[in-house]
Enzyme design. Sequence first.
Site, mmCIF file in Angstrom:
data_model
loop_
_atom_site.group_PDB
_atom_site.id
_atom_site.type_symbol
_atom_site.label_atom_id
_atom_site.label_comp_id
_atom_site.label_asym_id
_atom_site.label_seq_id
_atom_site.Cartn_x
_atom_site.Cartn_y
_atom_site.Cartn_z
ATOM 1 N N ASP A 15 0.782 -1.101 0.120
ATOM 2 C CA ASP A 15 0.041 -0.181 -0.208
ATOM 3 C C ASP A 15 0.847 1.283 0.091
ATOM 4 O OD1 ASP A 15 -2.412 1.725 0.651
ATOM 5 O OD2 ASP A 15 -1.468 1.914 2.713
ATOM 6 N N ASP A 17 -0.204 5.189 0.873
ATOM 7 C CA ASP A 17 -0.536 6.279 1.889
ATOM 8 C C ASP A 17 -0.494 5.591 3.375
ATOM 9 O OD1 ASP A 17 -0.663 8.556 0.841
ATOM 10 O OD2 ASP A 17 -2.908 8.368 0.469
ATOM 11 N N ASP A 217 -1.719 -0.514 5.888
ATOM 12 C CA ASP A 217 -1.791 -0.112 7.152
ATOM 13 C C ASP A 217 -3.246 -0.224 7.617
ATOM 14 O OD1 ASP A 217 -2.569 2.106 5.284
ATOM 15 O OD2 ASP A 217 -2.478 3.464 7.097
HETATM 16 MG MG LIG Z 1 -3.222 3.039 3.691
#
Ligand SMILES: [Mg+2]
Length: 274
Positions: A15, A17, A217
């Site tokens: 991922d 961000d 995340d």
């Molecule tokens: Mg993310």
Amino acid sequence: MASIEHRKRVLLVTDIDGTLVAHDTYDSGPAAEAVASLQRAGIPVVMCSAKTRAEEEALRVRLDLDDPYIVENGAGVIFPVGFPGSRAGDGEQELVKFGLTYREVREGLEQAAAEAGVAVKGFGDLSIEEVSELTGLTLAGAAKARTREFTETFVLENPTPDRELLLAQQLEERGMLMLHGARYWTALGRHDRAQAVRYVVSRYEEFGPVISCGVGDSASDIGMLEAVNVPMLVQQADGSWADLELPGLVRLNGIGPYGWPHAAEVALKRERDR
Ligand SMILES: [Mg+2]
């Protein structure tokens, strides 16, 4: 490019961000060096996010990455020029499309909103300046976020759970989905990150068995993490890990790009142990 010729079989899907770059600063911190160490070891780093091709390309240049990448929530996968087994012509990137076209999504969203009696405003209705204001992105960043090929990010005006549900139902009738991000919704075709990750893995498997690692995340990474052999989470800004339960899930210490080097270590260890 990670050398398939040498039958490197470990790859890391990531991922962006809050994982590879910090949410607020967009800084990759210690993750940049960790990316370089994976590249030296011949381990592909495959980006997988809601971001557009233009946004991911800018980051690829910054991190000197030349591996396949997944854009707009799995709507498209781009294989770089010269990727082994590429179906594209000489000197061309290969684009594999799982989603609808941007135009189809815009039309579907417009009809669905009218039918549901709600007002939406998509990035396509906004100027670059307005997108910048809304997102906090720089003008250059906003221009890249607005360069959409398969999905539309939008704001639902005066949102209520009822309005959300009505719109979601109308989109579903049109073969589309609606995802809730941090601040916006995204309208898209029926595709997901898991499908795109499995596809990328299958392309590497043409050259031998693959051990797929993945790091994210947040809850939006669930599909990507379900699709890999070694799912991992970095810590979120408040130090917690996303509330996900998956067999073998590895919870890494370190927030975002500060936890990312540990994901790289896991991938490197798999490479040595394989
Ligand atoms: Mg993310």
